[in-house]
Motif scaffolding. Structure first.
Motif, PDB file in Angstrom:
ATOM      1  N   HIS A 153       0.808  -1.218   0.000  1.00 22.66           N
ATOM      2  CA  HIS A 153       0.000   0.000   0.000  1.00 22.66           C
ATOM      3  C   HIS A 153       0.846   1.276   0.000  1.00 22.66           C
ATOM      4  O   HIS A 153       0.408   2.314  -0.480  1.00 22.66           O
ATOM      5  CB  HIS A 153      -0.915   0.027   1.235  1.00 22.66           C
ATOM      6  CG  HIS A 153      -1.750  -1.204   1.387  1.00 22.66           C
ATOM      7  ND1 HIS A 153      -2.815  -1.496   0.568  1.00 22.66           N
ATOM      8  CD2 HIS A 153      -1.664  -2.239   2.273  1.00 22.66           C
ATOM      9  CE1 HIS A 153      -3.368  -2.637   0.936  1.00 22.66           C
ATOM     10  NE2 HIS A 153      -2.678  -3.110   1.966  1.00 22.66           N
ATOM     11  N   TYR A 156       2.002   3.299  -3.479  1.00 19.10           N
ATOM     12  CA  TYR A 156       1.013   3.596  -4.512  1.00 19.10           C
ATOM     13  C   TYR A 156      -0.071   4.514  -3.951  1.00 19.10           C
ATOM     14  O   TYR A 156      -0.594   4.260  -2.874  1.00 19.10           O
ATOM     15  CB  TYR A 156       0.372   2.300  -5.035  1.00 19.10           C
ATOM     16  CG  TYR A 156       1.385   1.296  -5.534  1.00 19.10           C
ATOM     17  CD1 TYR A 156       1.829   1.325  -6.851  1.00 19.10           C
ATOM     18  CD2 TYR A 156       1.914   0.327  -4.675  1.00 19.10           C
ATOM     19  CE1 TYR A 156       2.770   0.415  -7.309  1.00 19.10           C
ATOM     20  CE2 TYR A 156       2.851  -0.588  -5.125  1.00 19.10           C
ATOM     21  CZ  TYR A 156       3.279  -0.538  -6.442  1.00 19.10           C
ATOM     22  OH  TYR A 156       4.205  -1.435  -6.891  1.00 19.10           O
ATOM     23  N   GLN A 159      -3.905   3.185  -5.036  1.00 16.10           N
ATOM     24  CA  GLN A 159      -3.834   1.839  -5.614  1.00 16.10           C
ATOM     25  C   GLN A 159      -3.097   0.910  -4.660  1.00 16.10           C
ATOM     26  O   GLN A 159      -2.472   1.346  -3.695  1.00 16.10           O
ATOM     27  CB  GLN A 159      -3.093   1.880  -6.964  1.00 16.10           C
ATOM     28  CG  GLN A 159      -3.820   2.648  -8.064  1.00 16.10           C
ATOM     29  CD  GLN A 159      -3.020   2.633  -9.359  1.00 16.10           C
ATOM     30  OE1 GLN A 159      -1.816   2.932  -9.353  1.00 16.10           O
ATOM     31  NE2 GLN A 159      -3.672   2.296 -10.464  1.00 16.10           N
ATOM     32  N   THR A 160      -3.186  -0.377  -4.954  1.00 16.78           N
ATOM     33  CA  THR A 160      -2.493  -1.379  -4.154  1.00 16.78           C
ATOM     34  C   THR A 160      -1.675  -2.270  -5.070  1.00 16.78           C
ATOM     35  O   THR A 160      -2.179  -2.754  -6.097  1.00 16.78           O
ATOM     36  CB  THR A 160      -3.490  -2.243  -3.364  1.00 16.78           C
ATOM     37  OG1 THR A 160      -4.178  -1.413  -2.426  1.00 16.78           O
ATOM     38  CG2 THR A 160      -2.769  -3.361  -2.592  1.00 16.78           C
TER      39      THR A 160
END
Length: 496
Positions: A153, A156, A159-160
């Motif tokens: 995590h 980003y 996002q992941t």
């Protein structure tokens, strides 16, 4: 995910009253994931090395590509057998792999291969000391399974990322009965379990890298009441945070009950920064995972001759070594257990005891002065600047009357600081050799007695402190070089 079934308390549990927190009894069970020390994954040949670039150690099997099939890693099975032998558990002659179904981005197959109805290890017990009292925690089972991948995590925004290097890494999940009644007891159990798996070499025990991850199932109840609803505190990766997390969770649950709220079964995470636990999701039960036998893996069959071969190849277990230390060296159970916290400590003790022939003194010095210096310098026994031969000679010089205990500590300080590796040379250069000239000592005693008539009168009147005052004056007169026992004997002889 495992359901605890309340059984009769163990003998050690029945003998010890449970400490209460605000009138409530704390009930704790543990699930620990120990990453096994194989070089390849449990069902593929991909490497398990830590720290590689994301997704560089995930093969077709780990990615669950069509047409791939899992193949059992024999080394993972042998490590499970070793663990069973180390804790006195039963090795199942036939165990089954199952699919544990759930959906998460880092689980490529949509299920995790684990064991459910028939695990490879059944029962067993972990024994340890807490505040000088012997405790034991019963194990329900230990089963083999594969690890999932890892969600990233931090790097980003919005996002992941998914790293599947860890997917398929072999784990041994170790599940206890709910036998623990305080955070201190839970931490003591976890430390002992950590010692066992690292001692026998099935896990490197690196908690920061996730090789040894603990989940604590915590509930509270009024004494004599049924087990309360538990909440699972996930992924405790240090013993310090483990105790903090359990203590907070216990207080939180008691406050909820006292305010009239019901505890809901849940999975929670511990935040070290705030010192609080927070709910992550409702807690799943076995039915939620829809377990069924994995059709791609046959039953795992372990013949007795395989178990016996593993038994013969295993290193001496810590509890067996502790028993030997009691029998061979006359140590107490507590001392023997403390000295078998690691191979390195045990080896250091044995080498010291053989060098000086004084096992109890060796034990006292290692657990006392040496341990304090190791803790201060934040190093382990393998990095000690004083080796076992040097410590053995230092103890020998106490026994033969060359050094007093206080002088020996000064020599240890000098050895530790690296002033010289030679014990006898340090004794000479620092003038620490104990006075053994009875004539010179008798002269000092006579001078002290002549100068302190009041102390003599007080001693003869029954005041024992007067004797200590005289001993102090004599030691001062000898510049600390007199043998304290010799001083006491000579002083009492003259006074009586």
């Amino acid at each position: 995910m495992n359901t605890f079934v309340e059984k009769a308390p163990s003998a050690s549990r029945a003998a010890l009253p449970s400490p209460l927190v605000l009138g409530y009894e704390v009930v704790i069970g543990f699930e620990t994931h120990a990453q096994l020390s194989t070089q390849s994954k449990i069902f593929s040949r991909a490497s398990t090395a830590f720290g590689a670039e994301p997704n560089t150690q995930a093969c077709a099997v780990d990615l669950a590509l069509p047409g791939t099939l899992p193949v059992m890693n024999r080394g993972a099975v042998e490590r499970a057998i070793q663990f069973a032998l180390a804790i006195g558990a039963q090795v199942s002659p036939r165990s089954i792999f199952a699919r544990k179904n759930y959906f998460y981005p880092d689980l490529p197959k949509g299920y995790q291969i684990s064991q459910f109805e028939i695990p490879v290890v059944v029962g067993g017990e972990v024994e340890f000391y807490l505040d000088g009292e012997k405790r034991s925690v019963r194990l329900v089972r230990a089963h083999l399974e594969e690890d999932a991948g890892k969600s990233l995590h931090e790097d980003y925004v919005g996002q992941t990322g998914i790293d599947l290097n860890r997917a398929g890494t072999p784990l041994l999940e170790i599940v206890t009965e709910p036998d623990m009644r305080s955070s201190a007891e839970a931490v003591a159990y976890a430390k002992e379990l950590h010692k066992i798996v690292t001692w026998i070499g099935i896990c490197d025990g690196n908690m920061q890298e996730g090789s040894f991850r603990c989940d604590a199932n915590v509930s509270v109840r009024k004494p004599g009441a049924p087990l309360g609803t538990r909440r699972e505190v996930k992924n405790l990766n240090s013993f310090k945070f483990m105790q903090q997390a359990i203590d907070y969770e216990v207080r939180w649950q008691i406050e909820q009950l006292e305010d009239g709220h019901a505890i809901e079964q849940a999975t929670v995470l511990f935040d070290p920064d705030s010192g609080e636990t927070r709910s992550m999701r409702s807690k799943e039960d076995a039915a939620d995972y829809r377990y069924f036998p994995d059709p791609d893996l046959p039953p795992l069959v372990i013949a007795d001759d395989w178990v016996q071969r593993v038994r013969l190849e295993m290193t001496e277990l810590p509890r067996v070594m502790a028993q030997r230390f009691v029998a061979d060296y006359g140590l107490s159970d507590y001392d023997a257990t403390a000295l078998t916290q690691s191979h390195a400590i045990a080896a250091y003790f044995e080498a010291t005891a053989k060098a000086c022939g004084q096992a109890k003194l060796a034990s006292n010095w290692i657990m006392g002065d040496v341990a304090r210096r190791l803790n201060t310098d934040e190093i382990d026994i393998a990095q000690s600047p004083v080796n076992a031969t040097q410590l053995g000679l230092l103890i020998t010089r106490i026994v033969d009357g060359t050094l007093s205990n206080n002088a020996a500590k000064q020599v240890l300080d000098a050895l530790w600081a690296g002033e010289s590796p030679d014990v006898d040379a340090l004794i000479e250069s620092k003038g620490l050799k104990q006075m053994n000239d009875s004539g010179a000592l008798e002269k000092i005693v006579d001078e002290v007695l002549a100068a302190n008539p009041k102390n003599i009168e007080q001693y003869k009147a029954g005041n024992s402190k007067a004797l200590n005052a005289l001993v102090g004056q004599i030691m001062k007169g000898s510049q600390g070089k007199a043998n304290p026992q010799q001083v006491n004997d000579l002083l009492r002889k003259k006074l009586d």
